[in-house]
Every structure is written in structure tokens, then in C-alpha cells.
Scaffold this active site. Structure first.
Site, mmCIF file in Angstrom:
data_model
loop_
_atom_site.group_PDB
_atom_site.id
_atom_site.type_symbol
_atom_site.label_atom_id
_atom_site.label_comp_id
_atom_site.label_asym_id
_atom_site.label_seq_id
_atom_site.Cartn_x
_atom_site.Cartn_y
_atom_site.Cartn_z
ATOM 1 N N SER A 243 -7.182 -23.822 121.200
ATOM 2 C CA SER A 243 -7.841 -24.126 122.296
ATOM 3 C C SER A 243 -8.504 -23.653 122.603
ATOM 4 O O SER A 243 -9.549 -24.140 121.337
ATOM 5 C CB SER A 243 -7.280 -23.162 123.576
ATOM 6 O OG SER A 243 -7.625 -21.692 123.034
ATOM 7 N N LYS A 244 -10.110 -23.731 123.356
ATOM 8 C CA LYS A 244 -11.290 -24.001 123.495
ATOM 9 C C LYS A 244 -11.956 -22.529 122.955
ATOM 10 O O LYS A 244 -12.435 -22.720 122.196
ATOM 11 C CB LYS A 244 -11.773 -23.887 124.809
ATOM 12 C CG LYS A 244 -12.022 -25.506 124.853
ATOM 13 C CD LYS A 244 -13.626 -25.811 126.280
ATOM 14 C CE LYS A 244 -13.155 -27.054 126.603
ATOM 15 N NZ LYS A 244 -14.354 -27.066 127.534
ATOM 16 N N ARG A 245 -10.947 -21.252 123.170
ATOM 17 C CA ARG A 245 -11.237 -20.484 122.606
ATOM 18 C C ARG A 245 -10.984 -20.249 120.924
ATOM 19 O O ARG A 245 -11.735 -19.226 119.908
ATOM 20 C CB ARG A 245 -10.750 -19.062 123.184
ATOM 21 C CG ARG A 245 -9.237 -18.945 122.848
ATOM 22 C CD ARG A 245 -8.246 -17.703 123.672
ATOM 23 N NE ARG A 245 -7.411 -18.248 123.341
ATOM 24 C CZ ARG A 245 -6.143 -17.540 122.836
ATOM 25 N NH1 ARG A 245 -7.384 -16.776 121.556
ATOM 26 N NH2 ARG A 245 -4.760 -17.227 122.105
ATOM 27 N N HIS A 246 -10.054 -20.679 119.922
ATOM 28 C CA HIS A 246 -10.363 -21.016 119.299
ATOM 29 C C HIS A 246 -11.363 -22.294 118.400
ATOM 30 O O HIS A 246 -11.231 -21.691 116.847
ATOM 31 C CB HIS A 246 -9.055 -21.790 118.558
ATOM 32 C CG HIS A 246 -7.552 -20.561 118.967
ATOM 33 N ND1 HIS A 246 -6.286 -20.542 120.627
ATOM 34 C CD2 HIS A 246 -7.053 -19.522 119.011
ATOM 35 C CE1 HIS A 246 -6.219 -19.198 120.231
ATOM 36 N NE2 HIS A 246 -6.154 -18.865 119.859
ATOM 37 N N GLY A 247 -11.497 -22.711 119.347
ATOM 38 C CA GLY A 247 -12.310 -23.672 118.516
ATOM 39 C C GLY A 247 -12.335 -25.191 118.155
ATOM 40 O O GLY A 247 -12.842 -26.319 118.543
#
Length: 472
Positions: A243-247
Site C-alpha cells: 500500500s502507499k504506506r509501504h511504498g
């Protein structure tokens, strides 16, 4: 055989990190085998496709320097070709018209689910010898379905996953043209790969279930199916869906964050592929060494800290001439004119050990190109005081008289001044840094003053002395 691979994104969103890895693997495989790589925009989903997404795909691919060996290709420009092939299939009996309404299909699926069967088209409009078809209803625009084989298997020898078998009895008759005549994704892909001589299809493993249908259509057209390699998905470092929090960001966002394109490619190539313990690769090495024997069938894990590490390593070893255009881009994003200061390559050489991103490098280097907009409050309180002002005033007189403005001459002058005053170098260099850079962190002070130049250095020393006096 000339190897031809393709990257075929749908412009319904930006070029994300998973798509970039797929594009890279396709590019590397083609280049290793002396083949061709093409970019094809699969824009048949007119409701969700946007020009903004198309532009972002081209921008991302250009930044990564993954160049297509062919002119731009859009599926929407090939509709006449798709209609031609559908007409041939209808004439050959490998496709047929289906007049089922939406309501009939919904009822069909509901009955199958009630019987705990897999929902699927039941073939009621499929022509067979001795079969009587229903009367053609009024007012229904028929779809065109592919006449999938009813028996046997499709055996896929996947270059990454190994052998996978699919029973034809589990595959219903795929719609290849909608009621309005527009062709569907799975059909367009088949015709495109056939016409464009694609020898190897490298794509995400979310397409595995499409593959047997596409192989059957190719065989019906008398075409030889390409080899397939389905790349595993990318997970976050915690094993969850990326997800966006992972990259899971767009490629252009990685540029804005301060990544070098080659460094991002270097990190992406190691997501699922390895060559011994080697971590850093030039593009030439990636092309030379890439193969599918060492691509893992298991999901890869994205680690942002590792990506930053790779970026920093690349900044430290890359030719400054390669880094300079990206450094220029980041300085301009800060409103700084890179022409108003020292050679970018020299600044990169001095800053790259301490900066893991180009954003950080630009922030820490803008004092070379633009006037100071103030001093770091904490650094100024510590170093721009009465003692510091006295040092700066004396230094200004010494440096103004310096005959040669070179790093070597400045090194001798600053060190000699500190020794002559009985001061530690920090008591001299730190006030100098704050006065000239606005902060107490910079490259070695001799290099900093040399790159800043005589005129700018002397003006900033005098301004710092005035600043201290105004505070007293």
C-alpha cells in the site's frame, strides 16, 4: 528468433512500482537476448482511461529510460483490426453471436449458485451440430463469444512458476466483443501480441487465469502462443498487501522524493531476482545477468529503508555528470536557478557522502545558488555571537586579501588563522559555516568557500557580523 517483449499498462492509474518492475524485467530480457521491447497502451476501457494517466506512464518510462523500440501504440487506434479478426472468427466458426440479455445472465448465475455450481455462461447460444438455437430476440444487441474447446487441457510452461494445467471444461465461452461492437481486453491482447510478434509475455501473476483463454484464442487463429512468465506480487515489509504506506507510489512520486532513476531500477530488479549476493548493478550488468532461472515464484517484499540505502550508494558512486540533470531538476523545484552558482558536478562530489536523496542534497546546497533567507536558529544562537563575530570580521579581512581563491589556498588560510589565534578549527569553521551556509553543516569548509566564491563569501561574512551587532 528475435525476442520481442512488451509492457502493456492500462491508463486507468499512474505507473506504480509493481508496473515499473514488470516493465524492467521485460526490458532486460529483451535486451539481454538482443531483442526488442515495446510499450503498448491498453486503453480500451474508455470509461476509466484518462489522458493524465497516459501522460504519467510515458513520463515515468522516460524518467526510468526504459525506451520502446517502436512508435507509440494505442489499442484504441486498432479497432478496425480487431473487428476484422472477429469477422474472420465468426466466418470460421470459432466465434458466435450470443443474444442473452443481462437479466438472463443474472438469472443463469443465480440458479447455478443456488445449485452450488461455479457461475458461468451455459453455452445456450453456442452452435453445435444438431443443436437448435433459441429464436433471435428483438431489440438485443448480441455480444460475440469465443468458442472455447470443451475438452482437454491448456498446459502452460511458465518461465517462473513452472508447469500449470487448466481444464478447458472450467473455461466458459469468453466475450470477445460487447454488444456495441467494442472488443474486450482479453481479445485485444491476443491480437496485439500476435500482430506484434511478441515472443515472451512478462506480466504480473494476477494475469495467470487469463492466460489459458488467450492461448486458446491464439491457437484458434492459427498462431503460435508466446512464452509466458508471470511475476509474483510485491508485498510490504510486514507481509501485507503493498500500500502507499509501504511504498506503493507512482514512479513520478519516487522522482519527487529524490531517487535517481538508475537507483530505483537497481532496487526494483532485486525484488524477486538475484545474482548471488550482488546488491548493486549498473544497467549494463542488469542486462548481462538477468534471467528467469533466478526469479523467485514467491512474493517479494518492499523495504523502503533498503531502497533508500540503494539510492545513497548510487549517489556516492555514480558519475556526477549522470546525477547532475536530476540535481538540477530538484534545485529548480526549490525555486533555485542552478546557473547562479558553482558547477553542479562539483557540488555533487562534495555533498553525496552525506545525502541519501536528491531532495536532501538540493536543500543542503541551495545556499550555493540563492541568497540566504536567514540562519538556522539553533546554529546561529551557538555560533553567531560576539566571539564568532570577531572571528568572522578578522577572517573577512584575511580572505579578502587572499591572492588565489582555491580550495588549497583557503585550507591553508583558515587553518593558519585558527592556529595563529590558538583556536580549535571548530571555533573558526562553525561560525564560518553558519555565516556562509545558514547552518552548521556543509562540505569541508575549504571546499564550501571555494564553491561559494570570493564575492559571495565576503558578502555573507559581513552580513553575519552585522547580524550579530544588531542583536547586541
Amino acid at each position: 528468433m528475435t525476442v520481442v517483449t512488451r509492457f502493456a499498462p492500462s491508463p486507468t492509474g499512474y505507473l506504480h512500482i509493481g508496473g515499473a518492475r514488470t516493465a524492467l524485467f521485460s526490458y532486460l530480457y529483451a535486451k539481454r537476448h538482443g531483442g526488442k521491447f515495446l510499450l503498448r497502451i491498453e486503453d480500451t476501457d474508455r470509461e476509466r482511461s484518462t489522458q493524465e494517466a497516459v501522460d504519467a506512464i510515458f513520463e515515468g518510462m522516460a524518467w526510468l529510460n526504459l525506451k520502446s523500440d517502436f512508435a507509440e501504440i494505442y489499442q484504441t487506434q486498432r479497432f478496425d483490426r480487431y473487428k476484422e479478426v472477429i469477422g474472420q472468427m465468426l466466418a470460421a466458426g470459432s466465434a458466435y453471436y450470443c443474444y442473452c440479455s443481462k437479466e438472463e445472465l443474472d438469472a443463469m448465475r443465480a440458479e447455478q449458485m443456488a445449485r452450488k455450481e461455479k457461475p458461468r455462461y451455459d453455452g445456450r447460444w453456442r452452435p453445435e451440430p444438431g443443436k437448435t438455437l433459441p429464436p433471435i430476440p428483438d431489440g438485443v444487441q448480441p455480444v460475440v463469444r469465443f468458442k472455447n474447446p470443451l475438452e482437454g487441457q491448456v498446459v502452460l510452461n511458465d518461465l517462473i512458476k513452472g508447469e500449470i494445467a487448466f481444464d478447458n471444461a472450467e473455461l466458459d465461452d469468453l466475450i470477445i466483443a460487447r454488444g456495441d461492437g467494442t472488443p474486450t481486453y482479453n481479445f485485444c491482447v491476443v491480437v496485439d501480441d500476435w500482430d506484434m510478434g511478441i515472443t515472451h509475455v512478462i506480466r504480473g501473476d494476477d494475469h495467470v487465469n487469463n492466460t489459458p483463454r488467450q492461448i486458446n484464442i491464439l491457437k484458434a487463429l492459427g498462431a503460435t502462443p508466446p512464452a509466458y512468465a508471470h511475476v509474483s506480487m510485491i508485498l510490504g515489509a510486514d507481509g501485507a498487501k503493498l500500500s502507499k504506506r509501504h511504498g506503493a507510489l507512482s514512479v513520478t512520486e519516487y522522482r519527487a522524493m529524490g531517487f535517481m532513476p538508475e537507483a530505483l531500477l537497481n532496487y526494483l530488479v532485486r525484488l524477486g531476482w538475484s545474482h548471488g549476493d550482488q546488491e548493486l548493478f549498473t544497467r549494463e550488468e542488469m542486462i548481462e545477468k538477468f534471467d528467469f532461472d533466478h526469479v523467485s515464484a514467491s512474493p517479494a517484499r518492499f523495504d523502503m529503508e533498503k531502497a533508500w540505502w540503494v539510492n545513497h550508494q548510487y549517489l556516492k558512486i555514480a558519475d556526477p555528470a549522470i546525477v547532475a540533470p536530476e540535481f538540477d531538476w530538484h534545485l529548480r523545484r526549490l525555486g533555485v536557478d542552478p546557473a547562479n552558482g558553482p558547477d553542479l558536478k562539483r557540488v555533487i562530489e562534495q555533498q553525496r557522502e552525506r545525502c541519501r536523496s536528491l531532495v536532501e542534497m538540493a536543500e543542503k546546497s541551495k545556499f550555493f545558488y540563492a541568497e540566504l533567507d536567514g540562519y538556522n536558529e539553533k546554529d546561529a544562537a551557538k555560533h553567531l555571537n560576539a566571539d564568532g563575530a570577531a572571528v568572522l570580521e578578522a577572517l573577512a579581512a584575511l580572505l579578502e586579501a587572499l591572492p588565489d581563491w582555491t580550495a588549497e589556498a583557503l585550507h591553508v588560510a583558515v587553518n593558519g588563522f585558527a592556529e595563529g589565534r590558538g583556536l580549535g578549527l571548530g571555533k573558526v569553521a562553525q561560525p564560518l559555516r553558519v555565516a556562509c551556509c545558514g547552518m552548521a553543516v556543509s562540505p569541508p569548509i575549504d571546499q564550501t568557500l571555494f564553491l561559494l566564491g570570493r564575492e559571495r563569501t565576503l558578502a555573507r561574512l559581513k552580513a553575519a557580523v552585522s547580524y550579530v551587532r544588531s542583536k547586541s
